[in-house]
Design an enzyme around this catalytic site. Structure first.
Site, PDB file in Angstrom:
ATOM      1  N   HIS A  57      49.335 -93.778 -52.808  1.00 46.63           N
ATOM      2  CA  HIS A  57      50.706 -94.251 -52.613  1.00 46.63           C
ATOM      3  C   HIS A  57      51.117 -95.193 -53.733  1.00 46.63           C
ATOM      4  CE1 HIS A  57      50.542 -93.027 -48.175  1.00 46.63           C
ATOM      5  NE2 HIS A  57      51.145 -92.126 -48.905  1.00 46.63           N
ATOM      6  N   ARG A  74      57.031 -66.694 -52.997  1.00 48.14           N
ATOM      7  CA  ARG A  74      55.698 -66.400 -52.453  1.00 48.14           C
ATOM      8  C   ARG A  74      55.849 -66.141 -50.946  1.00 48.14           C
ATOM      9  NH1 ARG A  74      54.002 -70.684 -56.425  1.00 48.14           N
ATOM     10  NH2 ARG A  74      52.181 -69.949 -57.553  1.00 48.14           N
ATOM     11  N   ARG A 117      57.816 -61.471 -54.113  1.00 46.53           N
ATOM     12  CA  ARG A 117      56.456 -60.949 -54.254  1.00 46.53           C
ATOM     13  C   ARG A 117      55.939 -60.573 -52.871  1.00 46.53           C
ATOM     14  NH1 ARG A 117      51.643 -64.597 -56.493  1.00 46.53           N
ATOM     15  NH2 ARG A 117      51.774 -65.582 -54.450  1.00 46.53           N
ATOM     16  N   GLU A 127      47.808 -60.501 -63.406  1.00 50.01           N
ATOM     17  CA  GLU A 127      46.994 -61.687 -63.121  1.00 50.01           C
ATOM     18  C   GLU A 127      45.511 -61.349 -63.050  1.00 50.01           C
ATOM     19  OE1 GLU A 127      48.359 -63.518 -59.495  1.00 50.01           O
ATOM     20  OE2 GLU A 127      48.478 -61.616 -58.420  1.00 50.01           O
ATOM     21  N   ASP A 152      45.979 -67.131 -61.888  1.00 52.91           N
ATOM     22  CA  ASP A 152      44.858 -66.223 -61.628  1.00 52.91           C
ATOM     23  C   ASP A 152      44.335 -65.586 -62.907  1.00 52.91           C
ATOM     24  OD1 ASP A 152      44.208 -66.328 -58.877  1.00 52.91           O
ATOM     25  OD2 ASP A 152      46.168 -65.446 -58.445  1.00 52.91           O
ATOM     26  N   ARG A 197      39.832 -71.457 -59.913  1.00 46.98           N
ATOM     27  CA  ARG A 197      41.009 -72.312 -60.135  1.00 46.98           C
ATOM     28  C   ARG A 197      41.003 -73.556 -59.258  1.00 46.98           C
ATOM     29  NH1 ARG A 197      45.955 -68.433 -58.074  1.00 46.98           N
ATOM     30  NH2 ARG A 197      47.093 -70.317 -57.558  1.00 46.98           N
ATOM     31  N   CYS A 244      55.196 -66.478 -64.107  1.00 44.27           N
ATOM     32  CA  CYS A 244      55.481 -67.326 -62.939  1.00 44.27           C
ATOM     33  C   CYS A 244      54.306 -68.232 -62.600  1.00 44.27           C
ATOM     34  CB  CYS A 244      55.874 -66.468 -61.738  1.00 44.27           C
ATOM     35  SG  CYS A 244      54.604 -65.290 -61.273  1.00 44.27           S
TER      36      CYS A 244
HETATM   37  C1  PEP Z   1      49.470 -66.951 -60.444  1.00 46.98           C
HETATM   38  O1  PEP Z   1      48.354 -66.513 -60.123  1.00 46.98           O
HETATM   39  O2  PEP Z   1      49.717 -67.456 -61.545  1.00 46.98           O
HETATM   40  C2  PEP Z   1      50.583 -66.903 -59.467  1.00 46.98           C
HETATM   41  C3  PEP Z   1      51.823 -67.186 -59.826  1.00 46.98           C
HETATM   42  O3  PEP Z   1      50.269 -66.576 -58.202  1.00 46.98           O
HETATM   43  P1  PEP Z   1      49.586 -67.588 -57.167  1.00 46.98           P
HETATM   44  O4  PEP Z   1      49.514 -68.926 -57.834  1.00 46.98           O
HETATM   45  O5  PEP Z   1      50.429 -67.567 -55.957  1.00 46.98           O
HETATM   46  O6  PEP Z   1      48.231 -66.967 -56.970  1.00 46.98           O
HETATM   47 MG    MG Z   2      48.187 -65.310 -58.356  1.00 47.70          MG
END
Ligand code: PEP
Ligand code: MG
Length: 839
Positions: A462, A569, A605, A699, A723, A733, A770
């Site tokens: 915070h 999403r 998507r 991806e 991804d 990730r 994206c």
């Molecule tokens: C990505 O993999 O970059 C993506 C936009 O999809 P997500 O982050 O929802 O897996």
């Molecule tokens: Mg993805």
């Protein structure tokens, strides 16, 4: 806790359904019970009156514990407790407290403490207090006051909470203090009893903030909510689904090596020519400042255990809690007017921590055991601070500093200490501290403070949130070295890079000063130009869209300058509830989004469940490597019961809204794409709809490698760099230790992106990005140079990305991208671009 020798409470000492004209009358009645049962002599009541004249014996929650003075102890024949229930209540102290349970105590020694301890548990359970204050059965009182069954366990018993539902927590930072506060407030208002239980059986009363935080609920945890009221259950489930005030679409923070969640990739706002002593931490709030340092080290509050009269100690604690609460209310009003409601909400959470029944009860219990009030409160809160510090989740563990802050506030009142001078008193400085509490931070101001660096802390604390609200650069987790810097040291603080440069040269001070002026002008200019079209300096068009998941967020995205939605999403519709959303529900949401955008593009998507996005109610098999298993389009192929209704909902909306585009996630092979398209086309034919622009996400590395084959068949590509990076570099990730290396600017990832754009250009198709790299200003420039035509970013990043694009010509960016492909690593690519906003 074992009860030891039990104190008996025969039914003759319990009276339910009583009435009393006054407090004196109530005391006389309860003394009468004790006298008739031959526990005390008739004169003992005078000792009770005398005690009451010295100090009010009101305990809390409508319960009072009248007892005699030590001088009247010789009138006790045998230790005894009597309970008088007054359903209509009687006024007790001058504060206007109304008492409905009068527990008269005649204690020859200290056996009665067991009953008092049990009473403190009753105190924290409003529903139980209510029942005991109104029951017609004296046995209920006997059981609550003497039985072995603790009151808390009683509230978990399922026959008493017959309504239950399963939910999954979707809050990116888990059940941290603010959502927990909202939940506790909601449940308290409903008057119902609500418990949250984890799958491992741990559970918490939803009105108790510390218990809720103690469950350590992180995003994706499956929970059972149970209640004694169907309406309250519904309200709680709905509130959890809608995020309890949190933005559910925000990404979960990734953790750094030190365990603190990383914000954006460190990116120096400025680079010194002569690097002297530099302290590195984690950037918590952006900005660059020059100033002298000062250490802030508030002394620990020393508390000695000074045993005293229990009732007096409990009353002093009550007074201190009230005073601290009044102070917090003022602070909330002040912070709200200066920095907005979201920052003030931090102190709403402090009020809840202050009112946490479990903590107060524990402190009172220690007071009743004969300890001093300040000592008892410190011990009770210290235990909870230690519990929070132990939680695996760094965000929840960071709440320990909030509780320490509350503890300090209460102890000040209990010990009669004055409020410490603000850490910034004495002039504009860069403040250095082991850690800062949110209260310290709220008292800081840009007039007297330039920024701060703390040895501990994390960027989601915070304290960090308030620093961002104040516009003060801040770095956290800098290590103990920061505490050795002498006061008055000249320093440059770069919040973006997470660095503190000590004793810079005069030339560096001058260059930093110039840089500060440039950054300020750039920020203003970017905001002012947010509605201009996204384009390079020489007018080459790059659409800048937003990643949003809900129609409700569309207005804010457009206001921030977004030119459309590049990624919706849809799995969030599934993650936010405890059953599959119906076709109509889905259609309503997609339609609302398409309408909110007017003629601006919307890329929907299809479901991307699996990997880190678990939906417990689907009952999917656990996988050893969930990111490499049945995820995204693979799951949709397996589950037409999920895929087909979603496609029907989308197609119906697309029939009326030509701005709708559709794309499939996790396409790895040509066959994946063709199979997805065939299913989509069947649905389209079934509904008599025309063509809808169809794309695939790039991806998975294999998709990039076959982009040449995919390109003639698709309408567009959208690159998911999150991804694509994890699969290319084989770095999870979500992995805390790999977070700094999992960088989409690695040339290996950029080469796959180049293959994709080259294939698309050849076949006249457009390419968007994206993933997170699109919103990183270096990423935006390099990606554009590689031929990407649409960048879909989070709403607050839109203006900055547009400004970054305007700073370079298309030719410059192409050259930069070409060079990037030949670098050895991501750091070298970032170095090509230089400081934010160009330098
Ligand atoms: C990505 O993999 O970059 C993506 C936009 O999809 P997500 O982050 O929802 O897996
Ligand atoms: Mg993805």
């Amino acid at each position: 806790m074992s009860a030891g020798t039990a104190v008996e409470l025969p039914l003759e000492l319990v009276q339910v359904g009583g009435q009393a004209a006054s407090k004196e009358d109530a005391i006389a009645q309860v003394a009468g019970l004790l006298t008739r049962a031959e526990r005390v002599e008739a004169g003992y009541v005078e000792g009770m009156y005398a005690r009451e004249a010295q100090a009010n014996t009101y305990l809390g929650s409508g319960i009072a514990i009248p007892h005699g003075t030590p001088e009247s102890r010789h009138l006790i024949r045998r230790t005894g407790i009597a309970a008088l229930q007054l359903p209509g209540g009687v006024r007790w102290g001058e504060g206007g407290e109304v008492v409905r349970l009068v527990i008269g105590i005649a204690a020859a020694s200290d056996e009665h403490l067991q009953i008092l301890r049990r009473l403190t548990r009753v105190l924290g359970d409003d529903a139980l207090v209510e029942r005991l204050s109104t029951t017609r059965d004296p046995a209920d009182l006997v059981e609550a006051l003497t039985g072995e069954r603790p009151a808390a366990a009683a509230s978990a018993a399922s026959p008493e909470l017959p309504y239950s539902a399963q939910v999954t927590l979707s809050n990116p930072l888990g059940m941290h203090a603010r959502p927990a506060t909202q939940l506790a407030t909601l449940v308290k208002k409903s008057g119902a009893r609500v418990r949250l239980s984890r799958e491992d059986g741990q559970s918490a009363d939803a009105t108790r903030l510390m218990e809720l935080l103690g469950l350590g609920l992180t995003r994706g945890t499956a929970l059972t909510v149970s209640s004694d009221s169907e309406a309250a259950l519904r309200a709680v489930v709905d509130a959890i689904h809608s995020g309890l005030g949190d933005d559910l679409s925000a990404p979960a923070p990734q953790a750094t090596r030190a365990g603190a969640p990383a914000t954006e990739r460190p990116r120096p706002a400025w680079t010194p020519a002569n690097v002297g002593t530099t302290l590195e931490g984690v950037g918590a709030a952006d900005g660059l400042v020059i100033g002298t340092t000062r250490q802030h080290a508030p002394g620990a509050i020393e508390v000695r255990d000074e045993p005293g009269d229990p009732a007096e100690g409990a009353a002093r604690l009550d007074e201190a809690l009230r005073a601290a609460d009044a102070e917090l209310r003022d602070l909330i009003a002040d912070v709200q007017s200066k920095f907005g409601a979201d920052k003030a909400a931090i102190f709403l959470a402090h009020r809840e921590l202050l009112a946490d029944e479990g903590t107060v009860q524990d402190a009172v219990s220690r007071i009743l055991d004969g300890h001093g009030a300040a000592w008892a409160y410190q011990q009770a809160t210290n235990e909870r601070v230690a519990q929070l510090q132990k939680l695996d989740d760094p965000t929840l563990a960071a709440r320990a500093i909030d509780l320490s802050d509350v503890q300090r506030r209460v102890l000040r009142h209990l010990l009669g200490l004055r409020e410490e001078a603000g850490p910034s008193a004495g002039g504009p400085v860069i403040l250095l501290a082991a850690d800062l509490t949110p209260s310290d931070t709220a008292r800081l101001g840009p007039d007297t403070l330039l920024g701060f660096a703390t040895a501990q802390g994390g960027p989601t604390s915070h304290t960090a949130i308030i620093a961002r609200g104040l516009g003060l650069p801040a770095i956290v987790a800098t290590g103990d070295g920061v505490l050795d810097v002498p006061d008055g040291t000249l320093a440059i603080l770069d919040g973006s890079a997470g660095r503190l440069y000590l004793n810079p040269s005069e030339a560096d001070v001058n260059s930093a000063r110039e840089r500060i002026a440039v950054l300020e002008r750039q920020r203003e200019a970017a905001r002012a130009a947010r509605h201009a079209l996204g384009e390079t300096k020489d007018g080459e068009r790059v659409e800048v869209a937003a990643n949003i998941n809900r129609a409700a967020d569309a207005a804010a995205a457009l206001e921030a300058g977004a030119e459309g939605v590049g990624l919706m999403r849809t799995e969030f519709l599934f993650l936010e509830r405890d059953s599959v959303p119906g076709e109509e529900d889905q259609e309503r949401e997609y339609r609302a989004m398409a309408e909110a955008l007017g003629d601006r593009p919307l890329v929907i998507r299809t479901l991307d469940i699996g990997g880190d996005k678990e939906v417990p109610y689907l009952g999917l098999a656990r996988e050893d490597n969930s990111f490499l298993g049945i995820r995204g389009i693979r799951l949709c192929f397996e589950r037409p019961d999920l895929f087909l209704p979603q496609l029907r909902a989308i197609v119906r909306v697309a029939r009326d809204h030509p701005n709708v585009h559709v794309m499939f996630p996790m396409i790895a092979t040509l066959e994946d794409w063709r199979r997805a398209r065939a299913i989509f086309d069947e649905v389209r034919a079934e509904l008599g709809a025309g063509p809808v622009p169809l794309g695939v996400m790039i991806e998975v590395p294999s998709a990039a490698l076959i982009a040449e084959q995919l390109a003639p068949e698709v309408d567009f590509f959208s690159i998911g760099t999150n991804d694509l990076t994890q699969y290319t570099l084989a770095m999870d990730r979500m992995h805390p230790q790999l977070a700094r290396q999992t960088d989409a600017m690695h040339p290996a990832v950029l080469r796959l992106i180049a293959l994709t754009t080259q294939a698309a250009v050849k076949h006249g198709k457009w390419v968007g990005v994206c993933g997170g790299a699109a919103g990183d200003e270096v990423g935006a420039l390099i990606l554009t140079g590689l031929g990407v035509g649409e960048l879909s970013v989070s709403t607050p990043q839109v203006a900055g990305v547009k400004a970054a694009l305007r700073s370079r010509t298309a030719a410059e960016l192409r050259q930069l991208a070409e060079q990037a492909l030949t670098q050895t690593d991501a750091a070298a690519v970032r170095a090509l671009v230089g400081a934010p906003g160009g330098s």
